[in-house]
Design a protein around this motif. Sequence first.
Motif, short mmCIF file in Angstrom:
data_model
loop_
_atom_site.label_atom_id
_atom_site.label_comp_id
_atom_site.label_asym_id
_atom_site.label_seq_id
_atom_site.Cartn_x
_atom_site.Cartn_y
_atom_site.Cartn_z
N ALA A 42 -10.04 10.80 25.34
CA ALA A 42 -10.61 9.69 26.10
C ALA A 42 -11.60 8.89 25.24
N VAL A 43 -12.43 9.59 24.49
CA VAL A 43 -13.40 8.90 23.64
C VAL A 43 -12.67 8.12 22.55
N GLY A 44 -11.66 8.71 21.94
CA GLY A 44 -10.89 8.01 20.91
C GLY A 44 -10.17 6.80 21.46
N GLY A 45 -9.57 6.94 22.65
CA GLY A 45 -8.90 5.80 23.27
C GLY A 45 -9.86 4.69 23.64
N ALA A 46 -11.05 5.06 24.14
CA ALA A 46 -12.06 4.05 24.49
C ALA A 46 -12.53 3.30 23.26
N TYR A 47 -12.72 4.03 22.16
CA TYR A 47 -13.15 3.37 20.92
C TYR A 47 -12.08 2.40 20.42
N ALA A 48 -10.83 2.82 20.46
CA ALA A 48 -9.75 1.95 20.00
C ALA A 48 -9.62 0.71 20.88
N LEU A 49 -9.94 0.85 22.17
CA LEU A 49 -9.79 -0.27 23.10
C LEU A 49 -10.97 -1.23 23.04
N PHE A 50 -12.19 -0.70 22.95
CA PHE A 50 -13.37 -1.54 23.07
C PHE A 50 -13.98 -1.95 21.74
N SER A 51 -13.58 -1.34 20.63
CA SER A 51 -14.18 -1.68 19.35
C SER A 51 -13.77 -3.08 18.92
N LYS A 52 -14.65 -3.70 18.13
CA LYS A 52 -14.40 -5.05 17.65
C LYS A 52 -13.30 -5.04 16.60
N PRO A 53 -12.28 -5.89 16.74
CA PRO A 53 -11.20 -5.89 15.75
C PRO A 53 -11.69 -6.39 14.39
N VAL A 54 -11.13 -5.81 13.33
CA VAL A 54 -11.49 -6.17 11.97
C VAL A 54 -10.26 -6.74 11.29
N TYR A 55 -10.41 -7.93 10.72
CA TYR A 55 -9.28 -8.59 10.06
C TYR A 55 -9.46 -8.54 8.55
#
Length: 246
Positions: A42-55
């Motif tokens: 759950a923590v990993g999924g939340a981080y992947a969903l809410f983290s700022k995308p890096v280009y």
Amino acid sequence: SMPAPAKYRTREEDDEVNLLEYWDILVDNRWLVAAVTLLALAVGGAYALFSKPVYEPNMLIQVEDSSGSAKSFLGEAGSLFDVKTPATAEIELIRSRLIVGQAVDNTLLYIDAQPRYIPFVGNWLARRASGLSSPGVLGLDGYVSGTERITVPKFDVPAALENSPFTLRATGGGKFVLSHPDLDQELAGEVNAPMVRSTRLGNVTLMVSELEGRPGAEFNLVRRSRVAGIESLQANLRLAEKGRQS
């Protein structure tokens, strides 16, 4: 055949007992193991969903050698030697402080200015927002989650205040106040008007060309040292030839 010594039989029996004990522990705590696993997912999924995308940008540069390279002179035998190509020199030039420093100055990489988003979910909400948000959440003033924007083309601070966060709060009508824990008072300014203020630590210069946010919206400003910006870009810059001696 002679039987194994008693000390070896005892060690094997101890190993079997230990393995059974470990298995019993896992079975007895299976719900705890499952809960920890689900929490980690759950923590990993939340981080992947809410983290700022890096280009990450990529660029291909063709380096031409009009005078003819050493490899072309040697023909096929050139691949047997460690021949320096024009691209090798270009790679070192692009990585040099002169070129990287110009890129840092042109992009103002040492100035970090962004809205003060709600922790964890603010950035995710802002990417899906269609308008400005009402500042504040759960009794915490200043946090935003909308289309707030800020552009800072100039921000100079004393060396003692570099790499530490300032807080800029919009007060309405294109005006704002700038604060820092080490400053004795807030510094008032206005959009598109250079602000130069004298403090006990030195002069603070700020130019804000764009500020979109309702009164009370806060923004985080950090002025990093130019040298730190250059070294950071050099560390993240990856340069390589596409092929051997290309």
